[in-house]
Design a protein around this motif. Structure first.
Motif, short mmCIF file in Angstrom:
data_model
loop_
_atom_site.label_atom_id
_atom_site.label_comp_id
_atom_site.label_asym_id
_atom_site.label_seq_id
_atom_site.Cartn_x
_atom_site.Cartn_y
_atom_site.Cartn_z
N GLY A 1 0.84 4.45 -8.56
CA GLY A 1 0.06 5.29 -7.54
C GLY A 1 -0.18 4.83 -6.34
N LYS A 2 -0.93 5.36 -5.43
CA LYS A 2 -1.01 4.85 -4.22
C LYS A 2 -1.65 3.42 -4.09
CE LYS A 2 -1.72 8.10 -0.51
NZ LYS A 2 -2.74 8.64 0.22
N SER A 3 -2.58 3.13 -4.86
CA SER A 3 -3.43 2.02 -5.00
C SER A 3 -3.29 1.18 -6.59
CB SER A 3 -4.91 2.17 -4.43
OG SER A 3 -5.41 2.87 -5.48
N ILE A 4 -3.06 1.80 -7.32
CA ILE A 4 -2.89 1.15 -8.65
C ILE A 4 -1.54 1.20 -9.17
CG2 ILE A 4 -3.91 1.32 -10.93
CD1 ILE A 4 -5.66 0.04 -9.03
N ALA A 5 -1.00 0.27 -9.90
CA ALA A 5 0.13 0.42 -10.60
C ALA A 5 0.21 -0.13 -11.98
CB ALA A 5 1.39 -0.36 -9.92
N CYS B 1 6.03 -8.63 -14.41
CA CYS B 1 5.47 -7.20 -13.97
C CYS B 1 5.19 -6.99 -12.65
CB CYS B 1 3.88 -7.23 -14.65
SG CYS B 1 3.91 -6.95 -16.52
N GLY B 2 4.74 -8.16 -11.97
CA GLY B 2 4.46 -8.09 -10.69
C GLY B 2 5.69 -7.82 -9.59
N HIS B 3 6.94 -8.59 -10.14
CA HIS B 3 8.27 -8.25 -9.49
C HIS B 3 8.56 -6.95 -9.48
CE1 HIS B 3 12.19 -10.38 -8.27
NE2 HIS B 3 12.23 -9.18 -7.88
N ALA B 4 8.45 -6.35 -10.60
CA ALA B 4 8.83 -5.21 -10.90
C ALA B 4 7.87 -3.99 -9.84
CB ALA B 4 8.52 -4.66 -12.23
N VAL B 5 6.57 -4.35 -9.78
CA VAL B 5 5.68 -3.56 -9.02
C VAL B 5 6.30 -3.63 -7.44
CG1 VAL B 5 3.53 -3.05 -8.07
CG2 VAL B 5 3.95 -3.47 -10.42
N ARG B 6 6.45 -4.94 -7.06
CA ARG B 6 6.79 -5.26 -5.77
C ARG B 6 7.93 -4.55 -5.36
NH1 ARG B 6 6.18 -10.37 -6.67
NH2 ARG B 6 8.52 -11.06 -6.84
N LEU B 7 8.96 -4.19 -6.20
CA LEU B 7 10.15 -3.52 -5.92
C LEU B 7 9.99 -2.12 -5.41
CD1 LEU B 7 12.40 -4.66 -8.70
CD2 LEU B 7 12.83 -5.30 -6.36
N THR B 8 8.89 -1.39 -5.93
CA THR B 8 8.58 -0.02 -5.37
C THR B 8 7.76 0.02 -4.31
OG1 THR B 8 6.47 -0.10 -6.99
CG2 THR B 8 8.59 0.35 -8.19
N HIS B 9 7.28 -1.01 -3.59
CA HIS B 9 6.77 -0.88 -2.28
C HIS B 9 7.60 -0.43 -1.24
CE1 HIS B 9 3.55 -3.20 -4.19
NE2 HIS B 9 3.90 -4.16 -3.78
N ARG B 10 7.27 0.55 -0.62
CA ARG B 10 7.73 1.15 0.56
C ARG B 10 8.03 0.41 1.58
NH1 ARG B 10 4.88 6.81 -0.26
NH2 ARG B 10 6.27 7.86 -1.69
N VAL B 11 6.93 -0.52 1.95
CA VAL B 11 6.70 -1.23 3.12
C VAL B 11 6.88 -2.95 2.51
CG1 VAL B 11 5.56 -2.40 4.93
CG2 VAL B 11 5.21 -0.04 4.50
N ARG C 1 13.89 2.40 -10.24
CA ARG C 1 13.19 2.41 -11.29
C ARG C 1 11.98 1.59 -11.57
NH1 ARG C 1 16.79 1.62 -16.40
NH2 ARG C 1 16.31 -0.60 -15.62
N GLY C 2 11.81 0.54 -10.63
CA GLY C 2 10.86 -0.23 -10.63
C GLY C 2 11.18 -1.51 -11.75
N TYR C 3 12.47 -2.03 -11.90
CA TYR C 3 13.03 -2.84 -13.11
C TYR C 3 13.45 -4.13 -12.70
CZ TYR C 3 16.08 -4.22 -16.57
OH TYR C 3 17.13 -5.16 -17.54
N VAL C 4 13.18 -5.25 -13.54
CA VAL C 4 13.74 -6.58 -13.05
C VAL C 4 14.06 -7.34 -14.53
CG1 VAL C 4 11.32 -7.52 -12.87
CG2 VAL C 4 13.45 -8.78 -11.76
N ARG C 5 15.33 -8.04 -14.42
CA ARG C 5 15.65 -8.73 -15.48
C ARG C 5 15.87 -10.22 -14.86
NH1 ARG C 5 20.43 -10.16 -18.61
NH2 ARG C 5 19.77 -10.10 -20.86
N ALA C 6 15.17 -11.29 -15.52
CA ALA C 6 15.30 -12.50 -15.11
C ALA C 6 15.34 -13.41 -16.12
CB ALA C 6 14.17 -12.71 -14.10
N THR D 1 -2.17 -4.46 -14.98
CA THR D 1 -2.43 -3.46 -14.15
C THR D 1 -2.54 -4.04 -12.46
OG1 THR D 1 -3.91 -2.42 -15.79
CG2 THR D 1 -4.44 -1.90 -13.33
N PHE D 2 -2.28 -3.52 -11.64
CA PHE D 2 -2.22 -4.25 -10.43
C PHE D 2 -2.87 -3.28 -9.29
CE2 PHE D 2 1.45 -5.85 -12.47
CZ PHE D 2 1.37 -7.29 -11.73
N LYS D 3 -3.37 -3.83 -8.21
CA LYS D 3 -4.16 -3.13 -7.21
C LYS D 3 -3.10 -3.15 -6.21
CE LYS D 3 -7.88 -2.20 -4.23
NZ LYS D 3 -7.12 -1.58 -3.49
N ILE D 4 -2.68 -2.40 -5.56
CA ILE D 4 -2.05 -2.40 -4.23
C ILE D 4 -2.57 -2.13 -2.92
CG2 ILE D 4 0.28 -1.37 -3.32
CD1 ILE D 4 0.65 -0.24 -6.25
#
Length: 140
Positions: free
Chosen positions: A111-115, A68-78, A35-40, A135-138
């Motif tokens: 998306g591929k390059s933006i989250a 926000c950044g941690h949630a996005v980082r969780l969705t990276h395939r690599v 889900r791209g979710y973090v609780r801290a 908004t993040f650039k990936i």
């Protein structure tokens, strides 16, 4: 770890956190990579207080950016894929006093390059203190 796994605090250690997150007293409570979710939680101490006796807004913004950044980082395939915050909009809603703050971060679209992600911080009584969207650039 499979992307669909939900984890609890026992699955994490300080070595996986940035120096900034450690400074903020971050402790991961749960994640859901699918889900791209973090609780801290965060520890807002005496050194976080402004002249008015409340937690300085910059610290709250840093916590929200980290969620926000941690949630996005969780969705990276690599694992280790670089990302950078392009924009962070923060709304300070309630009173932020010293103590424990609980935050949740969610990926809203990837998306591929933006989250796009959102986060909220609440005090120990569950009252909303601040909210952010980012908004993040990936990638490079």
């Amino acid at each position: 770890m499979k992307s669909s796994d939900t984890h609890t605090a026992g699955d994490f250690d300080l070595e996986s956190e940035s120096p900034a997150a450690i400074t903020l007293g971050k402790k991961v409570l749960a994640v859901d990579a699918e889900r791209g979710y973090v609780r801290a939680s965060y520890v807002a101490g005496d050194n976080f207080v402004n002249r008015g006796g409340r937690i300085y807004g910059g610290f709250l913004a840093a916590m929200l950016d980290g969620l926000c950044g941690h949630a996005v980082r969780l969705t990276h395939r690599v694992p280790g894929t670089p990302q950078v915050t392009l924009e962070l909009k923060t709304s300070f809603i309630g009173r932020a006093d010293k103590g424990i703050l609980i935050g949740e971060g969610f990926v809203r679209h990837r998306g591929k390059s933006i989250a796009f992600a959102e986060a909220e911080l609440r005090n120990e009584q569950g009252e909303l203190v601040a909210r952010a969207s980012a908004t993040f650039k990936i990638g490079t």
